[in-house]
Design a protein around this motif. Structure first.
Motif: not given
Lengths: 320, 254
Positions: B12-13, B16, B20-21, B23-28
């Protein structure tokens, strides 16, 4: 224009408070789901939303001391020692903070006349400025005078549209700089005003001037495509706006560029009630800001990043 | 059984963690505001301590008394000439003439500065170097310009049209009651249109400042490399009292 100080102090508390509430919610959900594995979920949830804080000044003009309390225009305002406290305090709240200046660091008080900019650069280094661009008054002791102060700066001087190749500054001024902050890549470039007619030729010598619009468009492309930056910031000493359209200015620069998210301006000593939102060359809303002059204000822009699934369909929301 | 639970947790660890890694980050969202550096913010002690010796040195140099002003000296106290304008133009003439003479062998004929270049009044009482910084905060140097007789007339037209007491020294301009030139003397002698004149001014003005367009027709410009402010400071050191008066260097016959 002037916000009551007590409001600044309350704001971060509210933000922290909100973050903590969200964090607690995530923790309880993950604990219920996977028991011991919740620990890693926790850190994932924490990373879901990132915040990059950009702080900025412009046209400080050697105003190292605060204005006297009986000053007619800026009573008790400004001062490097107070700015340092505020910057420290914001950095404690968010370690992912960058600090920039949009030029005209020099000229305006005897500190410059006596020490030639040494104190300005040393203090900006103590405040951990990350970069500054070059204003016309930064040539006031000549290009050699500016060069002589470089050893006192731990921050980067950046400009993309001056050609220094036939001057002592050749190789010392970078067109742009990138910073990796909490895995978010921030690219910063600088543009400066035409020196001819504004600065005596004997001071700026063989410094060449290139069209800032064209250079900005080239540089932001590099920062977007080659450097893969997530945020692109322009430090501009062009000026906020002119009636004479032949003089390049920030609002027009914003409307011509496609990848620049924020223009931090200077030169015109413009005090804005709120940063200006401009539709850029790709019909996206971007920010143009300037915080007056003489270090009486500090600009603060917070960029929030989220997982794509959490993004609003309407795109980036800008709150000014 | 215990082993199985451990495996389950580990899997699971990892899953998860990798999710988490990935998931791309976008300016919100962007939030912007302006924070005033108000006097309610306390000083950073390290910065204050660092600045103190620099400030102390400046204060010691700037605040030591060099001369006394016997009365307030202002650029607003006369219509065609003022006490502050006369003082400043006279200082430039006195301080720059020996330097110019030494360098070129020539004499400065007269001085023209700009009214807007005087940035502060001089209050009655002690006069210090700080006074010079207040009056003249800019890094403008003295420049000496060679002008033709024709250009001098353009200069006079500018003075008449501007309706401001631009500082002059070494020249006498007299207007008739119709605001036309009645007489013009330079260095005590009648103006000669066939002669060239050497005019000391500020390099700000020779570079087009204050629309003094006649300087564009300069036959020659010599930079004296002497800051106007330093000329003021040197003069303050040389004299005990400042007592400039409004005089007849520029006036109108009523």
């Amino acid at each position: 224009m002037v916000r009551h100080p007590s409001r600044i102090k309350r704001t971060p508390y509210t933000l922290q408070h909100m973050e903590r509430r969200k964090f607690l919610k995530n923790v309880s959900a993950s604990t219920a789901l996977v028991g011991l594995g919740g620990f890693s979920l926790q850190s994932c949830a924490l990373k879901a939303k990132k915040k990059i804080t950009i702080l900025h000044t412009n046209d400080v003009h050697s105003h190292i001391d605060a204005f006297p309390k009986d000053h007619s225009q800026f009573p008790g305002l400004g001062g490097l020692a107070k700015r340092a406290s505020l910057v420290d305090w914001i950095r404690k709240e968010n370690t992912n903070t960058l600090l920039f200046d949009a030029g005209d660091i020099f000229q305006g008080t005897p500190y410059f006349n006596f020490y030639g900019g040494e104190l300005e650069f040393k203090l900006m280094s103590m405040l951990k400025y990350d970069a500054a661009t070059i204003g016309n008054h930064d040539f006031d002791n000549g290009i050699n005078g500016l060069y002589a102060q470089l050893p006192h700066a731990t921050f980067e001087l950046i400009n993309a549209n001056y050609d220094f190749s036939n001057t002592v500054l050749d190789g010392h001024i970078k067109p742009y700089k990138t910073y990796l902050v909490d895995d978010i890549k921030v690219g910063v470039y600088g543009v400066g005003i035409e020196l001819e007619g504004l600065v005596t030729k004997a001071l700026y010598k063989e410094t060449g001037y290139l069209n800032p619009y064209e250079i900005a468009i080239d540089t932001e492309k590099t920062l977007k495509h080659t450097e893969q930056c997530d945020i692109i910031v322009c430090l501009s000493h062009l000026g906020y706006q002119y009636q004479n359209i032949r003089r390049p200015y920030d609002l027009e620069l914003a409307s011509k560029t496609k990848y620049t998210d924020l223009i931090i301006g200077g030169h015109t000593h413009t005090f804005l009630d709120t940063p200006t939102i401009v539709k850029n060359g790709a019909s996206r809303n971007v920010l143009v800001n300037q915080v007056g002059c003489f270090g009486v204000n500090l600009g603060r822009i917070d960029f929030y990043f989220d997982n794509q699934k959490n993004l609003a369909a309407s795109g980036v929301s800008i709150k000014v | 059984m215990i082993l199985k639970i451990k495996h389950f947790v580990a899997i699971i660890t990892i899953e998860i963690f990798s999710a988490c890694q990935n998931q791309p980050q976008s300016l919100s969202e962007i939030k912007a505001k302006q924070l005033p550096i108000s006097d309610s913010i306390s000083d950073n002690a390290a910065i204050e301590a660092f600045v103190r010796p620099y400030r102390k040195r400046i204060d010691a140099v700037l605040d030591s008394t060099l001369a006394f002003a016997s009365k307030p000296i202002s650029k607003e106290d006369g219509y065609y000439n003022s006490t502050a304008g006369n003082l400043m133009a006279d200082i430039v003439l006195q301080q720059a003439s020996p330097i110019f003479k030494q360098r070129t062998g020539k004499e400065i004929d007269f001085v023209l500065l700009n009214h807007g270049g005087i940035r502060s009044v001089i209050s009655e009482g002690p006069v210090s170097a700080r006074t010079a910084y207040e009056v003249m905060p800019f890094e403008n140097s003295i420049a000496v310009v060679e002008l033709s007789g024709q250009s001098i007339l353009a200069l006079i037209d500018y003075l008449i049209a501007s309706k401001r007491a631009h500082p002059v020294s070494g020249i006498q301009v007299v207007l008739n009651k119709n605001d036309e030139l009645h007489s013009l003397k330079i260095g005590g002698k009648a103006f000669d249109i066939n002669q060239h004149y050497w005019v000391a001014t500020s390099d700000y003005l020779t570079n087009g400042g204050d629309s003094m367009v006649f300087f564009k027709d300069a036959l020659n410009i010599t930079t004296v490399d002497y800051l106007i402010r330093n000329a003021l400071i040197d003069y303050f050191k040389r004299v005990d009292t400042l007592a400039p008066i409004i005089d007849d260097r520029f006036y109108k016959i009523e």
